[in-house]
Design a protein around this motif. Sequence first.
Motif, PDB file in Angstrom:
ATOM      1  N   GLY A  80       0.982  -1.066   0.026  1.00 26.13           N
ATOM      2  CA  GLY A  80       0.064   0.052   0.078  1.00 26.13           C
ATOM      3  C   GLY A  80       0.939   1.248   0.037  1.00 26.13           C
ATOM      4  O   GLY A  80       0.271   2.433  -0.173  1.00 26.13           O
ATOM      5  N   ARG A  81       2.009   1.177   0.344  1.00 25.42           N
ATOM      6  CA  ARG A  81       3.005   2.422   0.300  1.00 25.42           C
ATOM      7  C   ARG A  81       4.084   2.333  -0.869  1.00 25.42           C
ATOM      8  O   ARG A  81       4.395   3.585  -1.329  1.00 25.42           O
ATOM      9  CB  ARG A  81       3.552   2.451   1.422  1.00 25.42           C
ATOM     10  CG  ARG A  81       2.901   2.623   2.875  1.00 25.42           C
ATOM     11  CD  ARG A  81       3.482   2.736   3.921  1.00 25.42           C
ATOM     12  NE  ARG A  81       4.450   1.842   4.366  1.00 25.42           N
ATOM     13  CZ  ARG A  81       5.695   2.026   4.609  1.00 25.42           C
ATOM     14  NH1 ARG A  81       6.332   3.287   4.363  1.00 25.42           N
ATOM     15  NH2 ARG A  81       6.637   1.067   4.694  1.00 25.42           N
ATOM     16  N   PHE A  82       4.684   1.228  -1.250  1.00 28.25           N
ATOM     17  CA  PHE A  82       5.359   1.033  -2.214  1.00 28.25           C
ATOM     18  C   PHE A  82       4.926   0.236  -3.398  1.00 28.25           C
ATOM     19  O   PHE A  82       3.988  -0.451  -3.643  1.00 28.25           O
ATOM     20  CB  PHE A  82       6.841   0.004  -1.572  1.00 28.25           C
ATOM     21  CG  PHE A  82       7.646   0.704  -0.755  1.00 28.25           C
ATOM     22  CD1 PHE A  82       7.325   1.840   0.149  1.00 28.25           C
ATOM     23  CD2 PHE A  82       8.672   0.030  -0.315  1.00 28.25           C
ATOM     24  CE1 PHE A  82       8.027   2.293   1.126  1.00 28.25           C
ATOM     25  CE2 PHE A  82       9.443   0.616   0.651  1.00 28.25           C
ATOM     26  CZ  PHE A  82       9.191   1.692   1.295  1.00 28.25           C
ATOM     27  N   THR A  83       5.516   0.593  -4.466  1.00 26.90           N
ATOM     28  CA  THR A  83       5.228   0.012  -5.991  1.00 26.90           C
ATOM     29  C   THR A  83       6.280  -0.204  -6.601  1.00 26.90           C
ATOM     30  O   THR A  83       7.008   0.377  -6.848  1.00 26.90           O
ATOM     31  CB  THR A  83       4.217   1.093  -6.791  1.00 26.90           C
ATOM     32  OG1 THR A  83       3.040   1.279  -5.972  1.00 26.90           O
ATOM     33  CG2 THR A  83       3.833   0.376  -8.045  1.00 26.90           C
ATOM     34  N   ILE A  84       6.347  -1.457  -7.125  1.00 28.54           N
ATOM     35  CA  ILE A  84       7.376  -1.800  -8.153  1.00 28.54           C
ATOM     36  C   ILE A  84       6.906  -1.742  -9.324  1.00 28.54           C
ATOM     37  O   ILE A  84       5.567  -2.255  -9.785  1.00 28.54           O
ATOM     38  CB  ILE A  84       7.992  -3.501  -7.654  1.00 28.54           C
ATOM     39  CG1 ILE A  84       9.051  -3.388  -8.687  1.00 28.54           C
ATOM     40  CG2 ILE A  84       6.888  -4.332  -7.805  1.00 28.54           C
ATOM     41  CD1 ILE A  84       9.883  -4.907  -7.852  1.00 28.54           C
ATOM     42  N   SER A  85       7.729  -1.604 -10.473  1.00 31.26           N
ATOM     43  CA  SER A  85       7.394  -1.513 -11.783  1.00 31.26           C
ATOM     44  C   SER A  85       8.546  -1.851 -12.679  1.00 31.26           C
ATOM     45  O   SER A  85       9.852  -1.634 -12.053  1.00 31.26           O
ATOM     46  CB  SER A  85       6.603  -0.084 -12.198  1.00 31.26           C
ATOM     47  OG  SER A  85       7.478   1.049 -11.992  1.00 31.26           O
ATOM     48  N   ARG A  86       8.504  -1.971 -13.915  1.00 31.49           N
ATOM     49  CA  ARG A  86       9.677  -2.174 -14.821  1.00 31.49           C
ATOM     50  C   ARG A  86       9.212  -1.613 -16.255  1.00 31.49           C
ATOM     51  O   ARG A  86       8.262  -1.626 -16.571  1.00 31.49           O
ATOM     52  CB  ARG A  86       9.922  -3.486 -14.831  1.00 31.49           C
ATOM     53  CG  ARG A  86       9.174  -4.497 -15.398  1.00 31.49           C
ATOM     54  CD  ARG A  86       9.306  -5.864 -15.232  1.00 31.49           C
ATOM     55  NE  ARG A  86      10.729  -6.154 -15.715  1.00 31.49           N
ATOM     56  CZ  ARG A  86      11.427  -7.353 -15.537  1.00 31.49           C
ATOM     57  NH1 ARG A  86      11.087  -8.066 -14.566  1.00 31.49           N
ATOM     58  NH2 ARG A  86      12.710  -7.545 -16.036  1.00 31.49           N
ATOM     59  N   ASP A  87      10.526  -1.236 -17.173  1.00 27.81           N
ATOM     60  CA  ASP A  87      10.377  -0.861 -18.075  1.00 27.81           C
ATOM     61  C   ASP A  87      11.546  -1.732 -19.091  1.00 27.81           C
ATOM     62  O   ASP A  87      12.817  -1.327 -18.980  1.00 27.81           O
ATOM     63  CB  ASP A  87      10.826   0.673 -18.434  1.00 27.81           C
ATOM     64  CG  ASP A  87      10.619   1.230 -19.836  1.00 27.81           C
ATOM     65  OD1 ASP A  87      10.613   0.406 -20.783  1.00 27.81           O
ATOM     66  OD2 ASP A  87      10.332   2.363 -19.990  1.00 27.81           O
ATOM     67  N   ASN A  88      10.852  -2.942 -19.628  1.00 29.29           N
ATOM     68  CA  ASN A  88      11.883  -3.686 -20.217  1.00 29.29           C
ATOM     69  C   ASN A  88      12.728  -2.877 -21.593  1.00 29.29           C
ATOM     70  O   ASN A  88      13.863  -3.496 -21.804  1.00 29.29           O
ATOM     71  CB  ASN A  88      11.194  -4.922 -20.749  1.00 29.29           C
ATOM     72  CG  ASN A  88      10.866  -5.848 -19.637  1.00 29.29           C
ATOM     73  OD1 ASN A  88      11.426  -5.816 -18.519  1.00 29.29           O
ATOM     74  ND2 ASN A  88       9.903  -6.590 -19.682  1.00 29.29           N
ATOM     75  N   ALA A  89      12.177  -2.023 -22.096  1.00 31.74           N
ATOM     76  CA  ALA A  89      12.637  -1.597 -23.269  1.00 31.74           C
ATOM     77  C   ALA A  89      13.828  -0.756 -22.834  1.00 31.74           C
ATOM     78  O   ALA A  89      14.789  -0.322 -23.456  1.00 31.74           O
ATOM     79  CB  ALA A  89      11.693  -0.577 -23.965  1.00 31.74           C
ATOM     80  N   LYS A  90      13.821  -0.124 -21.567  1.00 32.45           N
ATOM     81  CA  LYS A  90      14.926   0.639 -20.891  1.00 32.45           C
ATOM     82  C   LYS A  90      15.921  -0.397 -19.870  1.00 32.45           C
ATOM     83  O   LYS A  90      16.696   0.069 -19.432  1.00 32.45           O
ATOM     84  CB  LYS A  90      14.648   1.898 -19.991  1.00 32.45           C
ATOM     85  CG  LYS A  90      13.736   2.878 -20.796  1.00 32.45           C
ATOM     86  CD  LYS A  90      13.371   4.034 -20.252  1.00 32.45           C
ATOM     87  CE  LYS A  90      12.555   5.032 -20.806  1.00 32.45           C
ATOM     88  NZ  LYS A  90      12.111   6.208 -20.122  1.00 32.45           N
ATOM     89  N   ASN A  91      15.393  -1.634 -19.787  1.00 34.00           N
ATOM     90  CA  ASN A  91      16.020  -2.461 -18.839  1.00 34.00           C
ATOM     91  C   ASN A  91      16.120  -1.846 -17.612  1.00 34.00           C
ATOM     92  O   ASN A  91      17.425  -1.945 -17.011  1.00 34.00           O
ATOM     93  CB  ASN A  91      17.543  -2.611 -19.592  1.00 34.00           C
ATOM     94  CG  ASN A  91      17.369  -3.666 -20.682  1.00 34.00           C
ATOM     95  OD1 ASN A  91      16.702  -4.589 -20.669  1.00 34.00           O
ATOM     96  ND2 ASN A  91      18.411  -3.365 -21.575  1.00 34.00           N
ATOM     97  N   THR A  92      15.286  -1.319 -16.886  1.00 35.60           N
ATOM     98  CA  THR A  92      15.165  -0.601 -15.847  1.00 35.60           C
ATOM     99  C   THR A  92      13.899  -1.094 -14.803  1.00 35.60           C
ATOM    100  O   THR A  92      12.723  -1.280 -15.509  1.00 35.60           O
ATOM    101  CB  THR A  92      14.960   0.724 -15.851  1.00 35.60           C
ATOM    102  OG1 THR A  92      16.131   1.111 -17.171  1.00 35.60           O
ATOM    103  CG2 THR A  92      15.279   1.695 -14.617  1.00 35.60           C
TER     104      THR A  92
END
Length: 124
Positions: free
Chosen positions: A66-78
């Motif tokens: 509820g406080r942290f969110t993980i995400s990714r952008d595979n095009a940027k390898n980040t």
Amino acid sequence: QVQLVESGGGLVQPGGSLRLSCAASGRTTISYAMGWFRQVPGKGREFVASISWSGGSTNYADSVKGRFTISRDNAKNTVYLQMNSLKPDDTAVYYCAAAERLRVTPWRYEYDYWGQGTQVTVSS
């Protein structure tokens, strides 16, 4: 081999926000699940969040839900960790990790590569 470099740590007041980034380089053609862990002096490395290779599945430690969110952008390898409503107990060195698997996992031993860590300090 995969190299991971974290950035975005720093000093923030309680209730504030930070966004950590983890840039991957090297053998990035392999599909990896990614995770964030944290560690304070004298304690073991603690799971924070994990995201599947596609980004379609995530899981979180109860202490950050509820406080942290993980995400990714595979095009940027980040991969990112958005941290809101930060508390002094969130103070730690935060590590990014990559696992040679598609699905999320909270287990340290399943991660194959680790970054050097970035310090997050929550204090007034």
